[in-house]
Design an enzyme around this catalytic site. Structure first.
Site, mmCIF file in Angstrom:
data_model
loop_
_atom_site.group_PDB
_atom_site.id
_atom_site.type_symbol
_atom_site.label_atom_id
_atom_site.label_comp_id
_atom_site.label_asym_id
_atom_site.label_seq_id
_atom_site.Cartn_x
_atom_site.Cartn_y
_atom_site.Cartn_z
ATOM 1 N N GLU A 1 0.835 -1.202 0.000
ATOM 2 C CA GLU A 1 0.000 0.000 0.000
ATOM 3 C C GLU A 1 0.874 1.259 0.000
ATOM 4 O OE1 GLU A 1 -3.963 -1.248 2.498
ATOM 5 O OE2 GLU A 1 -2.027 -1.508 3.455
ATOM 6 N N GLU B 1 17.621 -13.669 -6.981
ATOM 7 C CA GLU B 1 17.853 -14.030 -5.569
ATOM 8 C C GLU B 1 16.575 -13.817 -4.778
ATOM 9 O OE1 GLU B 1 20.704 -11.187 -4.239
ATOM 10 O OE2 GLU B 1 22.140 -11.736 -5.800
ATOM 11 N N LYS C 1 14.397 -12.200 -1.991
ATOM 12 C CA LYS C 1 14.462 -10.907 -1.306
ATOM 13 C C LYS C 1 14.093 -11.148 0.150
ATOM 14 C CE LYS C 1 12.919 -6.121 -1.718
ATOM 15 N NZ LYS C 1 12.671 -5.893 -0.307
ATOM 16 N N ASP D 1 13.317 -10.254 4.025
ATOM 17 C CA ASP D 1 12.587 -9.143 4.630
ATOM 18 C C ASP D 1 13.085 -8.875 6.047
ATOM 19 O OD1 ASP D 1 10.792 -7.149 4.904
ATOM 20 O OD2 ASP D 1 9.036 -8.427 5.148
ATOM 21 N N TYR E 1 24.387 -10.398 0.267
ATOM 22 C CA TYR E 1 23.974 -10.502 -1.127
ATOM 23 C C TYR E 1 24.555 -9.439 -2.062
ATOM 24 C CZ TYR E 1 20.530 -7.393 1.025
ATOM 25 O OH TYR E 1 19.933 -6.402 1.751
ATOM 26 N N LYS F 1 7.892 -8.158 -5.928
ATOM 27 C CA LYS F 1 7.297 -8.468 -4.622
ATOM 28 C C LYS F 1 6.235 -9.553 -4.772
ATOM 29 C CE LYS F 1 8.797 -5.196 -1.646
ATOM 30 N NZ LYS F 1 7.930 -4.636 -0.657
ATOM 31 N N CYS G 1 -26.791 -17.323 23.253
ATOM 32 C CA CYS G 1 -25.400 -17.345 23.715
ATOM 33 C C CYS G 1 -24.939 -18.785 23.923
ATOM 34 C CB CYS G 1 -25.288 -16.557 25.017
ATOM 35 S SG CYS G 1 -23.652 -16.703 25.776
ATOM 36 N N CYS H 1 -24.515 -19.314 27.858
ATOM 37 C CA CYS H 1 -25.592 -19.271 28.863
ATOM 38 C C CYS H 1 -26.993 -19.397 28.274
ATOM 39 C CB CYS H 1 -25.479 -17.995 29.695
ATOM 40 S SG CYS H 1 -25.858 -16.499 28.773
ATOM 41 N N CYS I 1 -24.185 -10.988 23.972
ATOM 42 C CA CYS I 1 -25.030 -11.659 24.958
ATOM 43 C C CYS I 1 -25.383 -10.639 26.029
ATOM 44 C CB CYS I 1 -24.257 -12.839 25.559
ATOM 45 S SG CYS I 1 -25.017 -13.461 27.059
ATOM 46 N N CYS J 1 -23.822 -14.612 32.719
ATOM 47 C CA CYS J 1 -23.174 -15.421 31.676
ATOM 48 C C CYS J 1 -21.783 -15.847 32.170
ATOM 49 C CB CYS J 1 -23.057 -14.617 30.383
ATOM 50 S SG CYS J 1 -22.174 -15.520 29.102
HETATM 51 S S1 IVH Z 1 20.406 -5.791 -3.364
HETATM 52 C C1 IVH Z 1 21.917 -1.796 -4.814
HETATM 53 N N1 IVH Z 1 19.500 -8.174 -2.768
HETATM 54 O O1 IVH Z 1 15.718 -4.946 -0.188
HETATM 55 C C2 IVH Z 1 21.190 -3.022 -4.492
HETATM 56 N N2 IVH Z 1 18.623 -6.311 -1.596
HETATM 57 O O2 IVH Z 1 14.040 -2.845 -1.305
HETATM 58 C C3 IVH Z 1 21.213 -3.315 -3.060
HETATM 59 N N3 IVH Z 1 17.000 -6.906 0.125
HETATM 60 O O3 IVH Z 1 17.627 -2.245 0.915
HETATM 61 C C4 IVH Z 1 20.213 -4.252 -2.611
HETATM 62 N N4 IVH Z 1 17.079 -9.080 -0.174
HETATM 63 O O4 IVH Z 1 17.575 -4.354 2.376
HETATM 64 C C5 IVH Z 1 19.427 -6.850 -2.514
HETATM 65 N N5 IVH Z 1 18.847 -10.340 -2.314
HETATM 66 C C6 IVH Z 1 18.761 -9.040 -2.062
HETATM 67 C C7 IVH Z 1 17.917 -8.520 -1.074
HETATM 68 C C8 IVH Z 1 17.869 -7.135 -0.878
HETATM 69 C C9 IVH Z 1 16.533 -8.110 0.530
HETATM 70 C C10 IVH Z 1 16.568 -5.620 0.702
HETATM 71 C C11 IVH Z 1 17.677 -4.644 0.996
HETATM 72 C C12 IVH Z 1 17.349 -3.402 0.207
HETATM 73 C C13 IVH Z 1 15.881 -3.577 -0.002
HETATM 74 C C14 IVH Z 1 15.417 -2.810 -1.206
#
Ligand code: IVH
Length: 677
Positions: A34, A111, A113, A115, A223, A311, A405, A408, A423, A429
């Protein structure tokens, strides 16, 4: 044009507010998706009307997570963010764009991502010398001491061939199992659970005490190796392989793709497979493999043009609806809860989901045995998002809503305009009474050390039927119950005894008057020094109290109008429970009134006392705690981690900022110059 301006202003305002919630309060109220949608819309409008761009627009900066109490470090290379996409079409656009700009098909590394929160590590001669958070991308916090406690981050690199100075970037994460464990103990301690592992990891890494950090088992994936670094391999994929060899933790979910098909296959695979990962993931990052091609593609102000984040949609799984329970809350509200065939979502096993109310059940047209799609977004509580009617058996009964309910048997009622049934048999109750006892015993109320199972047991054996009954319990009675020994029985009786010393406002909170939470109970206790005065107040009187509106006032009047509540109060009085302010609670008696009438905001963490202790102290001395700084704030009690935004706000409004020592000195001095004038 005016409408565009207005929309831009509104978007900027919203984005700033959500930024503040996310970075300063660690309490986001909307999902990342969002947030991105709002940002995207603002970027779109600003692109159409560049003349409206201001330096203060949220599009002109990357978010900051800076925290007071840590040294500031300037990143050698800025820590950028990634632009987000949510569809395969946008991924295709990205791939086609980079191939077009380079002039041939490029290799892309896909790769997972992760969180968590991003971190930059610097190794000098193979030894970890510095760990810095992203901060605002340019300046970050030095969290080296905390990062040293993370077992998966080597303090010394292995093997050979690493450059004299190596910077690697990655993500710090709290594994799902740790997240669950920490939240369980927070719930047991009456502390609010973390909303998701990212907030938990960020809260943990910002602890000023590395021992606390070490006790929570954080993890990390690396990474990214920033910079051209001629002595390193010339592709991202090979650099990751080097990192792995040097003992750094690089994800196994890393794949070298040679075509769009490869990329989409990776997305398909990990969308499902990520649920088995021990840590939270929210997408896939695609990076052009060749460092030379990366340099050619370059950067925008905020993100590399050679990478993109895809995402995932919030994870949904299908499972079977086994049955529905109708829970009776302490205020009588009936909440339907779905019992599901156990299923793993985002690393946790889900067995139950709230069905909210009768309207929600009807809108899903839910039948028993239905196959339902359950989703777990950023929040902890899973929700049922849809049903699959095609998988329904013809004989499946529709899920209804009881008319009486379940505890009771009293006919349920519904207040016009409200979705919930309740209730009306408040005092007779047993479920409502059970819930009230549980609430009364909670830590911030009477603080009686008794768990829900024991309360159940006492109800089942007829030893307890309401709050007042607690004070009649005797050790000998408890000894006859399964699981009770002499020691546990005497502990419980002692804990009940000690609750007689709890403050009037805590007891008032414990009574469970609808809409009267901890803060409102304090407000009421301040305005009415005894429960007798409070119970005599009319709705009009109550509305005259600052912060009390007609809804709360109505609820208070309604509570005291009920005979059963009046007799409960007499029982509590007879038992010696405090129903009026003690001397130390008076806000206008001599030294106790140092802070009388002053509005104080507490921010950050403290060395000498906990936040809750300061809260209690301020209130005892007649001060009022408020959560946000405004022109009405008299003081900010600033601890070590006070956020920069709060600090700036206090400064801009000319609000006095006191550190712990100055605050304690103020109290000791027993006076305050605001009062002298
Ligand atoms: S590369 C210049 N690789 O995602 C590129 N980021 O939304 C640097 N993140 O700030 C980031 N997994 O904290 C990269 N495999 C991954 C990642 C990754 C998670 C995070 C990272 C970045 C954020 C961007």
């Amino acid at each position: 044009m005016e409408r565009v301006k207005e929309e831009i202003e509104r978007l900027r305002y919203l984005l700033e507010e959500h930024n503040h919630r996310y970075y300063v309060l660690s309490d986001p109220s909307i999902s990342d998706q969002e947030y991105d949608a709002l940002m995207h819309r603002l970027e779109e409008l600003e692109a159409q009307h560049p003349e409206l761009i201001t330096p203060h627009s949220p599009t002109q900066r990357v978010g900051s997570d800076r925290t007071e109490g840590f040294a500031t470090i300037t990143h050698r290379y800025p820590m950028l963010s990634l632009s987000n996409t949510y569809s395969y079409d946008e991924v295709k656009d990205f791939y086609e764009r980079v191939c077009r700009e380079i002039g041939r098909d490029v290799e892309v590394v896909a790769e997972l991502k992760y969180d968590g929160l991003s971190i930059s590590l610097v190794y000098e001669d193979g030894v970890l010398s510095r760990a810095v958070t992203r901060g605002d991308g340019r300046l970050g916090d030095d969290v080296t001491a905390n990062v040293r406690t993370i077992r998966s981050i080597p303090l010394r690199l292995q093997g050979e061939g690493y450059p004299r100075e190596l910077e690697v970037r990655g993500e710090i994460l709290l594994p799902w199992v740790e997240f669950e464990r920490i939240n369980q103990s927070r719930i047991a301690e009456d502390e609010p659970p973390f909303a998701n592992p990212r907030n938990a990891a960020s809260g943990t890494l910002k602890q000023l005490d590395p021992k606390v950090v070490a006790a929570r088992k954080l993890d990390a994936y690396l990474y990214h190796v920033p910079g051209e670094q001629p002595e390193l391999p010339h592709t991202h994929y090979e650099r990751l392989a080097c990192c792995r060899r040097w003992g750094l933790k690089v994800s196994h979910a890393t794949h070298l793709c040679h075509s769009l098909e490869d990329i989409l296959a990776f997305l398909d695979h990990w969308d499902a497979a990520r649920s088995h990962e021990p840590v939270a993931t929210d997408g896939v990052v695609l990076k052009v493999n060749s460092i030379a091609e990366q340099e050619e593609l370059g950067y925008t102000a905020k993100s590399p043009r050679w990478a993109i984040a895809y995402k995932f949609k919030a994870e949904q799984v299908q499972t079977e609806l086994l049955s529905v329970d109708y829970q009776v809350g302490r205020t009588g509200t009936i909440t339907p809860v779905a019992n599901l065939a156990p299923v793993a979502i985002s690393g946790t096993i889900v067995r139950r989901a709230s069905l909210h109310n009768a309207d929600f059940i009807a809108s899903l047209d839910l039948h028993l045995g239905d196959t339902v799609a359950v989703e777990k977004g950023g929040e902890i509580i899973p929700k049922i998002v849809s049903v699959v009617p095609s998988l329904r058996s013809v004989s499946a009964p529709r899920v209804g809503f009881p008319s009486v309910c379940p505890a009771c048997g009293t006919a349920l009622e519904r207040i016009a305009g409200e979705a919930a049934y309740f209730c009306p048999a408040r005092s007779s109750c047993p479920e409502q009474q059970r819930g009230r006892v549980e609430h009364f015993c909670s830590r911030k109320a009477a603080d009686i050390r008794i768990g829900p199972e024991t309360i159940d047991l006492l109800f089942e054996h007829g030893l307890l039927s309401d709050i007042g009954g607690l004070y009649a319990l005797e050790e000998e009675q408890l000894l006859g119950l399964p699981g009770f020994q002499r020691r546990s029985a005497s502990n419980l009786v002692r804990s009940i005894e000690e609750s007689r010393e709890r403050s009037y406002s805590s007891i008032l909170f414990g009574l469970g008057i609808r809409f009267v939470g901890e803060t409102t109970a304090k407000t009421l206790a301040r305005a009415y020094p005894s429960i007798d005065e409070l119970s005599a107040a009319s709705q009009e009187d109550l509305c005259a109290v600052p912060e009390i509106g007609p809804v709360i006032a109505g609820s208070v009047v309604d509570f005291f109008a009920q005979q059963s509540n009046r007799s409960l109060i007499e029982t509590l009085r007879g038992a010696g429970v405090q129903l009026s302010r003690e001397v130390t609670e008076q806000s206008d008696s001599g030294a106790e009134s140092v802070l009388s009438g002053l509005s104080i905001v507490i921010s950050g963490v403290f060395a000498l006392h906990t936040r809750d202790e300061y809260k209690a102290l301020i209130e005892r001395l007649g001060g009022k705690i408020s959560s946000a700084i405004s022109s009405k704030t008299d003081y900010v009690l600033a601890g070590e981690k006070m956020g920069p935004a709060k600090l700036a706000k206090a400064e801009s409004l000319g609000v006095r900022i006191l550190d712990e020592a100055a605050f304690l000195a103020l109290i000791e001095q027993g006076t305050d110059d605001k009062h002298k004038h």
